[in-house]
Design an enzyme around this catalytic site. Structure first.
Site, PDB file in Angstrom:
ATOM      1  N   ASP A  24      -1.469  12.593  -2.218  1.00 48.02           N
ATOM      2  CA  ASP A  24      -1.635  10.798  -1.285  1.00 48.02           C
ATOM      3  C   ASP A  24      -2.112  10.397  -0.772  1.00 48.02           C
ATOM      4  O   ASP A  24      -2.840  11.310  -0.152  1.00 48.02           O
ATOM      5  CB  ASP A  24      -0.250  10.863  -1.140  1.00 48.02           C
ATOM      6  CG  ASP A  24       0.193   9.298  -0.763  1.00 48.02           C
ATOM      7  OD1 ASP A  24      -0.495   8.379  -1.334  1.00 48.02           O
ATOM      8  OD2 ASP A  24       0.160   8.882   0.880  1.00 48.02           O
ATOM      9  N   ASP A  76       3.724  11.006   1.110  1.00 48.55           N
ATOM     10  CA  ASP A  76       4.844  11.308   2.051  1.00 48.55           C
ATOM     11  C   ASP A  76       6.255  10.049   2.277  1.00 48.55           C
ATOM     12  O   ASP A  76       7.174   9.781   2.292  1.00 48.55           O
ATOM     13  CB  ASP A  76       3.922  10.673   3.639  1.00 48.55           C
ATOM     14  CG  ASP A  76       3.645   9.281   3.306  1.00 48.55           C
ATOM     15  OD1 ASP A  76       2.501   9.296   2.657  1.00 48.55           O
ATOM     16  OD2 ASP A  76       3.698   8.916   4.137  1.00 48.55           O
ATOM     17  N   ASP A 128       5.823   7.993  -3.223  1.00 51.12           N
ATOM     18  CA  ASP A 128       5.304   9.318  -3.509  1.00 51.12           C
ATOM     19  C   ASP A 128       6.757  10.493  -4.413  1.00 51.12           C
ATOM     20  O   ASP A 128       6.145  10.936  -5.262  1.00 51.12           O
ATOM     21  CB  ASP A 128       5.226  10.077  -2.421  1.00 51.12           C
ATOM     22  CG  ASP A 128       3.562   9.165  -1.757  1.00 51.12           C
ATOM     23  OD1 ASP A 128       2.767   8.596  -2.440  1.00 51.12           O
ATOM     24  OD2 ASP A 128       3.188   9.516  -0.808  1.00 51.12           O
TER      25      ASP A 128
END
Length: 651
Positions: free
Chosen positions: A344, A542, A546
């Site tokens: 990410d 995080d 996600d």
């Protein structure tokens, strides 16, 4: 061990002792620990016997019931086999060995129950992001309890969010969470939608813009037309995807259970034969029973179980000391199988908060003057960009700011006004200062080239300059990407809900190839991208957005400090200190643990094979069989504990 690590990551509704499996395991363990010293010190059996019996009953009754249910379903699992082995050991005087087996399996069942309960808690917590009620608007007529919406000619009523239908119009007041996916009809505001897209900054919303359920409204009021059924919102799909991805792990579990079933059947059949065949050929009952019980002990897979667990649990403990919480031994083993990494962006490779990176003053203005004027105007604003500007002004040396008063590093502002999605206006040192969006302040065609966000500053109606803000790369991110590239066979990928420009900028600065960047992804699209990558993908993220990707990946790692509850619970591991350089070390440690597992399995298999052949082909004395069995167990256990050394993390 792994359950305690989960508890350290994030408190949840379910506590360990709230589970019946955990309470019975605790009773069994306590009884065993009380009986063990009495037994070893030679106390009378009347003291330690009842305690061992309590350990057997507390820890064994539930696996025994499960085993009986399996028998009714015409299957046989290892849990029942271990209960039989424990009772068999007790029947020939090896009470302590049997009790230890019971304690190990009871504790394992409690850990599994806790992990399942906490995953369910996290999913329920995600559903709580969307508000339970909404303010629905409709033409002025209807129930007596409804009230007129000032200036809109509409009435409002409070309804359950689940009762909303496509086409309904809802009112979202300042500070409220949006109750449904839809499109703005009128109004302007900034929406914090980090839970959905991962964007680090609130996004300006005006008529025609899309909004998502569960996102947080800023300072403006919005009228929103509902465009998705409540059961089909992005946040609801996130929950469904997490549950679906978790279910996709079931085939592996079924495969393991089939292996356990076959081993259990084979061992029971062999034990019966070892007892019955000599008896049929005239052997005495005691001798046949002793040989069969010796066979059950030496063929017991204790050494095989310990061949796997000590290396993995030692690796877990070592990683935990260095800020990587691995939730189970299965996860530790999976880490070493990783062949591709996906990251990410916001909050993972970057810090997730904006910082001032450049000041571009127009002629007639100095950099520090421009910054101090903007900070003075923004001082009362709660917008993240405003806080970044004020923080940057505080870092200026005293005496180098404009209009310094009352010990502040910027001038005092009067007549402060804030317009959602536009910016702020205030009077500073007798001058009108406007700070905000270039598009909304008429400067859209002059925006400087930047990878982040450009904020324009106007003084008395004239453009005074630009402040460029961006999310900073997390310390150690480029080094971590490089180290992980050396451990994998495929290039890394960057999956983000942010813009393509910002994503490619971060990829370039961290060493991720441009063809591995996918930007503008919603949560379900991230999960699909992970599946499309193929292989054994390790995903590092995080946020709530996600969670589907973390669940869909072969292994998921969440950032610990800023990670959402769901990300922390869905992920297989957590970086407590958000130190990305620990990820390649954890992967390398996992690979060393897997090599030790193979060594231990070979060692355990050799011991079991020799002892079984000895018992079947000759006469293996029971004390020697127990010594060989326990000795091999201790040997493989000590071999696995080598990974507790500090050097194992640094190698």
């Amino acid at each position: 061990m792994c359950s305690c690590m989960v508890a350290l990551v994030q408190p949840t509704d379910t506590r360990l002792l709230a589970l019946p499996e955990a309470r019975w395991a605790a009773v069994s363990t306590a009884a065993f620990l009380l009986a063990l010293p009495l037994h070893l010190l030679g106390a009378t059996a009347w003291l330690w016997g009842p305690l061992y019996a309590a350990a057997y009953l507390a820890g064994g009754w539930e696996p025994a019931l499960e085993g009986l249910r399996a028998l009714r379903a015409k299957t046989l699992d290892v849990d029942l086999l271990m209960i039989v082995a424990a009772l068999g050991a007790a029947s020939i005087g090896q009470v302590m060995d049997g009790a230890l087996l019971i304690v190990i399996f009871a504790t394992s069942g409690a850990m599994e129950a806790l992990a399942t309960a906490r995953t369910e808690d996290s999913v329920r917590g995600l559903l709580g992001l969307a508000p339970p009620t909404a303010t629905r608007l409709h033409p002025a007529s209807g129930a007596a309890e409804e009230k007129e919406v000032e200036g809109e000619g509409e009435r409002e009523e409070t309804v359950e969010a689940s009762a909303l239908a496509i086409g309904d119009v809802i009112l979202v007041r300042p500070g409220e969470r949006v109750a449904a996916d839809g499109r703005v009809l009128d109004g302007a505001s900034d929406i914090d939608q980090a839970t959905i897209t991962g964007e680090p900054l609130p996004v300006p919303k005006a008529a025609g813009d899309e909004v998502f359920a569960g996102t947080l409204n800023g300072t403006g009021a919005l009228r929103v037309r509902v465009e998705r059924d409540p059961s089909d919102t992005v946040i609801a799909r996130v929950v469904a995807l997490v549950e679906e991805a978790s279910r996709t792990k079931a085939p592996t579990q079924l495969f393991v259970e089939r292996i356990e079933h076959r081993y259990a059947l084979g061992m029971v059949a062999a034990t019966v034969l070892v007892f019955a065949v000599p008896l049929a050929f005239g052997a005495d009952l005691t001798g046949a029973l002793l040989r069969a019980m010796t066979f059950m002990i030496v063929a017991s897979p204790c050494a095989v179980v310990l061949a796997t667990m000590p290396p993995l649990l030692s690796a877990i403990a070592n990683a935990g000391r260095h800020g990587v919480l691995i939730k189970s031994a299965v996860v530790m083993e999976r880490l070493g199988q990783t062949d591709r990494i996906a990251y990410d962006k916001t909050g993972t490779l970057t810090e997730g908060t904006p910082h001032l990176v450049k000041i571009l003053p127009e002629p007639g203005f100095a950099e520090n003057e421009l910054l101090s004027l903007a900070a003075a105007a923004e001082h009362r604003s709660e917008h993240p960009l405003a806080r970044a500007i004020v923080a940057a002004a505080h870092d200026l040396p005293r005496g180098e700011t404009h209009g310094e008063t009352h010990g502040e590093v910027y001038g005092e502002a009067y007549d402060f006004r804030s317009a959602p999605g536009r910016g702020v206006t205030a009077t500073v040192a007798g001058r009108e200062v406007a700070v905000g969006s270039p598009e909304r302040l008429g400067e859209g065609t002059a925006v400087p080239d930047t990878d982040g966000t450009a904020v324009v500053v106007r003084v008395d109606g004239v453009r005074a300059g630009w402040l460029l803000l961006a999310d900073r790369i997390r310390p150690g991110a480029p080094e971590a990407v490089t180290a992980l590239n050396r451990l994998t066979t495929a290039p890394p990928a960057l999956l983000t809900g942010d813009s393509s420009r910002a994503a490619h900028s971060v990829a370039e600065r961290t060493g991720i190839p441009s063809d591995g960047v996918r930007a503008g992804l919603l949560p379900h699209e991230k999960a699909e991208a992970v599946r499309e990558m193929g292989g054994r993908v390790l995903f590092v993220g995080d946020g709530v957005n996600d969670a589907p990707a973390l669940a869909a990946a072969h292994t998921g790692i969440a950032m610990g400090r800023a990670g959402s509850d769901l990300a922390l619970e869905t992920a297989d591991a957590v970086l407590v200190h958000d130190d990305l350089t620990a990820v390649p070390r954890a992967v390398a440690l996992s690979r060393r643990a897997r090599r030790l597992v193979v060594q231990n399995l070979c060692l355990a298999g050799a011991f079991i094979g020799v002892l079984v052949v000895w018992d079947l082909a000759g006469h293996l004395p029971l004390p020697l069989g127990v010594a060989g069995h326990e000795g091999s167990t201790i040997l493989v256990g000590l071999n696995g504990l080598r990974l507790l050394r500090e050097s194992a993390w640094r190698e």
